[in-house]
Design a protein around this motif. Structure first.
Motif, short mmCIF file in Angstrom:
data_model
loop_
_atom_site.label_atom_id
_atom_site.label_comp_id
_atom_site.label_asym_id
_atom_site.label_seq_id
_atom_site.Cartn_x
_atom_site.Cartn_y
_atom_site.Cartn_z
N CYS A 166 32.20 43.14 30.03
CA CYS A 166 32.08 43.93 31.26
C CYS A 166 30.78 44.75 31.30
CB CYS A 166 33.26 44.90 31.38
SG CYS A 166 34.85 44.07 31.42
N LYS A 170 28.38 44.37 34.39
CA LYS A 170 28.06 45.47 35.30
C LYS A 170 26.55 45.69 35.37
CE LYS A 170 32.04 46.65 36.81
NZ LYS A 170 32.33 45.55 37.72
N GLY A 173 25.08 43.69 37.87
CA GLY A 173 25.44 44.00 39.25
C GLY A 173 26.47 43.06 39.86
N VAL A 175 30.15 41.58 41.06
CA VAL A 175 31.45 42.02 41.54
C VAL A 175 32.49 41.45 40.57
CG1 VAL A 175 33.08 41.94 43.45
CG2 VAL A 175 30.62 42.00 43.91
N CYS A 176 33.46 42.28 40.22
CA CYS A 176 34.43 41.88 39.21
C CYS A 176 35.32 40.75 39.72
CB CYS A 176 35.27 43.09 38.85
SG CYS A 176 36.45 42.75 37.54
N TYR A 178 38.29 40.24 39.03
CA TYR A 178 39.62 40.76 39.36
C TYR A 178 39.70 41.19 40.82
CZ TYR A 178 41.32 40.60 34.58
OH TYR A 178 41.74 40.17 33.35
N GLU A 179 38.56 41.56 41.40
CA GLU A 179 38.58 41.93 42.82
C GLU A 179 38.93 40.73 43.68
OE1 GLU A 179 35.89 44.58 44.82
OE2 GLU A 179 35.06 45.22 42.89
N TYR A 180 38.76 39.55 43.12
CA TYR A 180 39.14 38.34 43.83
C TYR A 180 40.45 37.76 43.29
CZ TYR A 180 34.42 38.80 45.57
OH TYR A 180 33.29 39.29 46.15
N PRO A 187 37.11 41.96 29.64
CA PRO A 187 37.43 43.27 29.08
C PRO A 187 37.86 43.26 27.61
CG PRO A 187 38.45 42.99 31.24
CD PRO A 187 37.90 41.65 30.85
N ALA A 219 45.82 44.31 29.10
CA ALA A 219 45.63 43.14 29.97
C ALA A 219 46.98 42.60 30.41
CB ALA A 219 44.82 42.07 29.24
N VAL A 222 48.62 44.79 33.07
CA VAL A 222 47.96 44.91 34.36
C VAL A 222 48.09 43.66 35.23
CG1 VAL A 222 45.63 44.05 33.90
CG2 VAL A 222 45.94 46.10 35.31
N LYS A 225 49.52 43.77 38.78
CA LYS A 225 48.66 44.40 39.80
C LYS A 225 47.82 43.36 40.54
CE LYS A 225 47.64 49.22 38.87
NZ LYS A 225 48.73 49.66 38.05
N TYR A 226 47.62 42.23 39.90
CA TYR A 226 46.78 41.19 40.50
C TYR A 226 47.61 39.97 40.90
CZ TYR A 226 43.11 44.20 38.89
OH TYR A 226 42.31 45.31 38.70
N VAL B 53 27.50 47.69 45.55
CA VAL B 53 28.17 47.32 44.29
C VAL B 53 27.61 48.17 43.15
CG1 VAL B 53 28.52 45.48 42.60
CG2 VAL B 53 28.63 44.96 45.06
N THR B 54 26.31 48.15 42.97
CA THR B 54 25.66 48.96 41.94
C THR B 54 25.07 50.19 42.62
OG1 THR B 54 25.12 46.94 40.73
CG2 THR B 54 23.93 48.92 40.10
N ARG B 231 46.02 52.31 28.29
CA ARG B 231 45.67 51.13 29.08
C ARG B 231 44.17 50.94 29.24
NH1 ARG B 231 49.92 50.50 34.00
NH2 ARG B 231 49.05 48.43 34.14
N PHE B 233 40.45 49.67 28.28
CA PHE B 233 39.77 48.58 27.56
C PHE B 233 38.52 49.07 26.82
CE2 PHE B 233 41.53 45.74 31.06
CZ PHE B 233 42.37 45.01 30.22
#
Ligand code: SF4
Ligand code: SF4
Ligand code: SF4
Ligand code: SF4
Ligand code: SF4
Lengths: 249, 341
Positions: A166, A170, A173, A175-176, A178-180, A187, A219, A222, A225-226, B53-54, B231, B233
């Motif tokens: 991660c 990040k 830049g 997008v994670c 998990y957002e999709y 992680p 993991a 969670v 949640k997804y 995003v950033t 929880r 990471f």
């Protein structure tokens, strides 16, 4: 200072990591300016009994390989495990989900009982001998490989990340995933690859293995949640996490 | 200082004019999200974006930068920077940059940051669409009375463009003859500000930001730290997306002659397991809960103790970025406040 003698050996693997080394192209000449290869089946015909650095690619899957890697260890001052097959057992550990007879029958059919096709549950190199340095990944990141080589030649300790993918994801830049609603193993996976998979829009498969203290339990918790289940996570962990510590605790 | 009113076409002409002369990093769409990236044409600009995003800090403190080059003969500092315009920064992100300005200037001034900052012309733009997790309204950063070089606000179908510094004035030179924004436009702009102060509150902080240091003072042993950190990471995502996080790590790489090399710095974050590991192997915050707690103290107390500012501007990025959904400052601060009643 005389240049360290390096020998490269392959065990059970696809030799993709050696190919990454060959793929250095011009930079390979730079590497050869700081080390002398004395044995490297993929690139030269000579063999040697003496070396300062032994690089092991591949997993240990047969009793005779276990003996061979022990002999190599005895002769080497420094031993490096190259690539996921060597560092964690990698995809070869998929096999450990089955019984060995079953595996042999699936692969070799009626020849399964032939003695030369004997096989044992896959081990990483470190499960057999002491490993001094690990070059993670399937395949390895060749820039990380050359960095490690330069550190060793200078007698410096290479710094291999012990934080999750991660971080690099990040920094790039992204997008994670998990957002999709996708399960990404970033992680809990050790960084150092510069997150090529999430940067290309894929989840991380975990090829570099776990960080030292992965929170796999988080993991699991969670997933709902997804809209996913623990089983979904397990099936994703299978490829590089089969029979690894932390996967099934 | 000038205040102009520009129709969208006039705004685009103005921006295209700037593009002829300077490098512009402007807010634009990438997939279904928004990012700051080099702008080729004014019509790529998406001033209606919700959040980038950033954080724009990446243009002042890049994720990875070379600090110096060394060799047998010694070393020389490297400052890689040229003049640029950052176009479309939201007020909360500008507030964060103003905090970074203080941090990097004090003590041993950081030439790398300061040089880039000197080269930057920042066009702030008032928020048109609230992002999923923004709570700038609770942090006093939904609207910024000053800061940045130009402020652009959408009012009705046009824009009010105001210069806020000499540099902003210079950027607006080419629209010197554009109509001046009238009392009615300014009234409308005020209404946008009032609205943003109220609407940018996807999470409602139940205490005033200035009460946070005192609240935290009493909460060091609160059970929430252990409970949530289970929880975590230790992935640092909440740090890296945060516009007020500026921590970095420094590392050296040496070339093949084993003499010449570079020292670079890369983003780091206090949530990472080895962030507080020092020579000799001692780790000041070995436990996850200690690191988890530290981030909230850092945002709500430690930096306030030093600079009298809360180091959270309510952008909400950490809330989105945290895969396990434990990084929401509002949730945590409200929880601490609950016990106080
Ligand atoms: S780690 Fe991957 S690329 Fe390298 S040898 Fe093994 S399977 Fe091939
Ligand atoms: S995409 Fe994967 S690696 Fe990237 S931030 Fe998300 S979980 Fe981490
Ligand atoms: S992102 Fe994950 S799967 Fe991809 S190279 Fe890195 S560790 Fe391997
Ligand atoms: S702590 Fe979270 S909400 Fe506050 S400024 Fe940082 S990223 Fe934004
Ligand atoms: S709080 Fe969330 S984003 Fe931050 S380090 Fe922990 S898991 Fe990662």
């Amino acid at each position: 200072m005389s240049k360290p003698r390096v020998a490269i050996f392959d065990f059970a693997c696809c030799e993709g990591c050696q190919l990454q080394v060959v793929n250095l192209e011009e930079e390979l000449l730079d590497v050869l300016s700081v080390v002398t290869p004395v044995e490297w089946r993929e690139a030269m015909s000579e063999q040697s009994e003496e070396y300062d650095i032994a690089i092991i690619e591949g997993s240990i899957t047969r009793p005779e390989d276990e003996e061979r890697v022990k002999k190599i260890r005895e002769r080497a001052k420094i031993l490096i495990a190259l690539g996921a097959c060597a560092t964690t057992g990698g995809v070869n550990k998929l096999k450990n989900n089955f019984g060995m007879d079953e595996v042999r029958t699936i692969v070799y059919g009626k020849d399964a009982a032939m003695p030369h096709l004997n096989t044992m549950p896959t081990k990483s190199v470190a499960e057999v001998v002491k490993v001094d340095y690990m070059v993670h990944g399937c395949p390895i990141n060749n820039k990380e490989f050359t960095y490690i080589v330069r550190c060793l030649v200078m007698g410096k300790q290479p710094v291999i990340p012990n934080y999750p993918v991660c971080v690099e994801c990040k920094m790039r830049g992204n997008v994670c995933r998990y957002e999709y609603g996708e399960i990404c193993l970033g992680p809990v996976t050790r960084a150092g690859c510069n997150a090529p998979c999430p940067s290309a829009g894929f989840w991380c498969f975990g090829c570099r293995g776990y960080v030292d203290d992965p929170n796999v339990q988080a993991a699991r918790e969670v997933m709902d949640k997804y809209g996913k289940t623990v089983e979904d996570l397990k099936s994703r962990l299978l490829l590089f996490g089969s029979k690894q510590e932390h996967t099934d605790e | 200082m000038s205040i102009k009113k520009l129709e969208p076409a006039a705004l685009n002409r103005w921006v295209d004019g700037i593009l002829q002369k300077q490098k512009v990093y402007g807010i634009q769409a990438r997939g279904d999200k928004f990012v700051f990236d080099q702008l080729d044409r004014a019509d790529q600009l998406r001033l209606d974006y919700d959040v980038s995003v950033t954080a724009p800090k990446a243009f002042l403190q890049p994720p990875c930068e070379t600090l110096l080059r060394f060799g047998e003969k010694g070393f020389e500092s490297v400052v890689e920077s040229e003049p640029f315009v950052l176009f479309g920064v939201h007020p909360y992100d500008m507030a964060a940059i103003l905090q970074m300005d203080v941090v990097f200037a004090e003590g041993n001034p950081d030439i790398h940051y300061l040089e880039r900052r000197k080269n930057a012309t920042i066009v702030v733009c008032d928020v048109q669409n609230a992002s999923e997790n923004v709570f700038a309204g609770c942090m006093g950063t939904a609207v910024l009375e000053s800061g940045g070089d130009v402020l652009v606000t959408r009012v009705g179908s046009a824009y009010v463009v105001e210069s806020r510094s000499a540099r902003g004035e210079a950027l607006m030179e080419t629209i010197a003859t554009a109509p001046v924004a009238g009392a009615r436009d300014l009234g409308e702009r005020k209404a946008v500000w009032e609205k943003n102060r109220k609407l940018l509150r996807r999470h409602e902080l139940k205490v005033k930001p200035e009460q946070l240091p005192a609240l935290l003072e009493k909460s060091y042993d609160h059970p929430v730290w252990e409970e949530k950190a289970k929880r975590c990471f230790s992935c640092g995502s909440c740090n890296l997306v945060c516009p007020t996080c500026y921590c970095f790590n420094v590392r050296d790489t040496v070339s093949y002659n084993l003499k010449d090399g570079e020292r670079e710095r890369v983003w780091d974050g206090c949530m990472l397991a080895e962030f507080a590991l020092v020579a000799g192997g001692h780790n000041f915050r070995k436990k996850k809960a200690e690191r988890y707690r530290h981030r909230y103290y850092r945002k709500g107390k430690y930096l306030h103790d030093m600079h009298k500012q809360i180091a959270c501007v309510g952008c909400g990025r950490c809330i989105t970025a945290c895969v396990t959904k434990i990084a929401n400052p509002v949730e945590i601060y409200n929880r601490l406040a609950e016990g106080q009643k």
